[in-house]
Design a protein around this motif. Sequence first.
Motif, PDB file in Angstrom:
ATOM      1  N   LYS A   1    -106.703  -0.006 -25.592  1.00 34.08           N
ATOM      2  CA  LYS A   1    -107.664  -0.306 -26.664  1.00 34.08           C
ATOM      3  C   LYS A   1    -107.530   0.718 -27.784  1.00 34.08           C
ATOM      4  CE  LYS A   1    -111.338   2.531 -24.796  1.00 34.08           C
ATOM      5  NZ  LYS A   1    -112.719   2.826 -24.883  1.00 34.08           N
ATOM      6  N   ILE A   2    -108.100   0.382 -28.913  1.00 30.65           N
ATOM      7  CA  ILE A   2    -108.174   1.336 -30.028  1.00 30.65           C
ATOM      8  C   ILE A   2    -109.600   1.295 -30.564  1.00 30.65           C
ATOM      9  CG2 ILE A   2    -107.336   1.908 -32.350  1.00 30.65           C
ATOM     10  CD1 ILE A   2    -104.686   0.367 -31.426  1.00 30.65           C
ATOM     11  N   ASP A   3    -110.288   2.434 -30.453  1.00 26.74           N
ATOM     12  CA  ASP A   3    -111.678   2.505 -30.937  1.00 26.74           C
ATOM     13  C   ASP A   3    -111.758   3.014 -32.363  1.00 26.74           C
ATOM     14  OD1 ASP A   3    -113.182   1.991 -28.325  1.00 26.74           O
ATOM     15  OD2 ASP A   3    -111.833   3.625 -27.756  1.00 26.74           O
TER      16      ASP A   3
ATOM     17  N   PRO B   1    -107.087  -7.007 -34.386  1.00 29.80           N
ATOM     18  CA  PRO B   1    -107.290  -7.994 -33.304  1.00 29.80           C
ATOM     19  C   PRO B   1    -107.948  -7.371 -32.070  1.00 29.80           C
ATOM     20  CG  PRO B   1    -105.158  -8.324 -34.330  1.00 29.80           C
ATOM     21  CD  PRO B   1    -105.721  -7.060 -34.923  1.00 29.80           C
ATOM     22  N   ASN B   2    -107.522  -6.156 -31.702  1.00 31.74           N
ATOM     23  CA  ASN B   2    -108.116  -5.495 -30.535  1.00 31.74           C
ATOM     24  C   ASN B   2    -109.569  -5.090 -30.813  1.00 31.74           C
ATOM     25  OD1 ASN B   2    -108.506  -2.549 -29.062  1.00 31.74           O
ATOM     26  ND2 ASN B   2    -107.546  -4.097 -27.762  1.00 31.74           N
ATOM     27  N   MET B   3    -109.828  -4.534 -31.991  1.00 28.20           N
ATOM     28  CA  MET B   3    -111.205  -4.124 -32.320  1.00 28.20           C
ATOM     29  C   MET B   3    -112.132  -5.332 -32.374  1.00 28.20           C
ATOM     30  SD  MET B   3    -110.843  -1.145 -35.216  1.00 28.20           S
ATOM     31  CE  MET B   3    -110.179   0.483 -34.839  1.00 28.20           C
TER      32      MET B   3
ATOM     33  N   GLY C   1    -117.566  -6.395 -40.703  1.00 26.78           N
ATOM     34  CA  GLY C   1    -118.898  -5.915 -40.297  1.00 26.78           C
ATOM     35  C   GLY C   1    -119.526  -6.788 -39.214  1.00 26.78           C
ATOM     36  N   PRO C   2    -119.449  -8.134 -39.333  1.00 32.36           N
ATOM     37  CA  PRO C   2    -120.053  -8.984 -38.293  1.00 32.36           C
ATOM     38  C   PRO C   2    -119.414  -8.782 -36.911  1.00 32.36           C
ATOM     39  CG  PRO C   2    -119.715 -10.231 -40.315  1.00 32.36           C
ATOM     40  CD  PRO C   2    -119.024  -8.903 -40.511  1.00 32.36           C
ATOM     41  N   SER C   3    -118.232  -8.186 -36.853  1.00 31.71           N
ATOM     42  CA  SER C   3    -117.621  -7.856 -35.552  1.00 31.71           C
ATOM     43  C   SER C   3    -117.952  -6.422 -35.137  1.00 31.71           C
ATOM     44  CB  SER C   3    -116.096  -8.027 -35.615  1.00 31.71           C
ATOM     45  OG  SER C   3    -115.759  -9.369 -35.818  1.00 31.71           O
ATOM     46  N   ASN C   4    -118.945  -5.838 -35.788  1.00 32.75           N
ATOM     47  CA  ASN C   4    -119.393  -4.468 -35.459  1.00 32.75           C
ATOM     48  C   ASN C   4    -118.294  -3.427 -35.690  1.00 32.75           C
ATOM     49  OD1 ASN C   4    -121.177  -2.449 -34.604  1.00 32.75           O
ATOM     50  ND2 ASN C   4    -120.425  -2.573 -32.501  1.00 32.75           N
TER      51      ASN C   4
END
Length: 243
Positions: free
Chosen positions: A80-82, A124-126, A171-174
């Motif tokens: 993952k990538i945060d 895509p991962n985020m 933004g809607p995907s946080n």
Amino acid sequence: MNKVAIVTGASRGIGKEIAKMLANEGIQVIANYNKSEEKALKLKKDLEEQGKLIDIFKADVSKQEECESLVKYTLEKYNKIDILINNAGIDQYKLITEVTKQDWEDMLNTNLYSAFCMCQQVLPNMIHNKSGRIINISSIWGIVGASQEIVYSITKAGLDALTKSLAKEVGPSNIKVNSIAPGLIDTDMNKDLTEDEVKYVIDQTPLERIGKPQDIAKCIKWLIEDDFTTGQIISINGGWIIT
Ligand code: NAP
């Protein structure tokens, strides 16, 4: 599970200090470098000796395929990538009439396309994780413009436009997207400035000094914890430029 962060251009200067700060926060850092392999290896060794989670990866982020390799490596190894810090950058002092097509392409690809491409690769991962932080290191020159640094200023203004537009889109995907726009920071990028030129800046700066890479890392530390800031251009410059 530890958070995972990519920092581009982390072998020296501001990027190196950001990588150190993130590692000190217990984050798994992938420190990208391009030409300064010895410095990147030293950073890895120093942080590993302190028990920090640090990995390094060589990639010229001005190139699409190398951005892809950096992100693929990170996802295969860490899943993952945060956090993505788009920090890699180059500067050039030239009158507009002296700028070549090659200069233009090098500056645009290194400072702006790299960030755009890295965002494309990590999103895509985020989005899947409904969580992410992207911070673009722009510059006050992107806000106010700089004589003899026209192409540099264009790339940094472009980065700020990327920040604002992407913040709205994801933004809607946080996912929070912000820029940090430093003033004059004491790194190799400014090694050719004379003492008088630095003094001139200090004399105009209310906090009476130029910046340190740590000043930028501290702002990043705050930004990766804050939950309600996105689409902003935060200028860290000691009050030198107040807009
Ligand atoms: P610096 O000391 O010159 O370091 C630049 C870093 O960028 C190095 O780690 C370098 O890696 C990396 N880099 C350059 N081209 C790259 C590429 N194609 N692919 C991967 N990495 C690349 O500069 P700095 O002052 O720390 O600057 C960092 C960022 O802050 C830049 O975006 C700069 O525009 C911005 N900024 C700096 C100041 C300032 O006063 N210093 C002010 C405003 C904004 P290698 O050496 O490994 O190639």
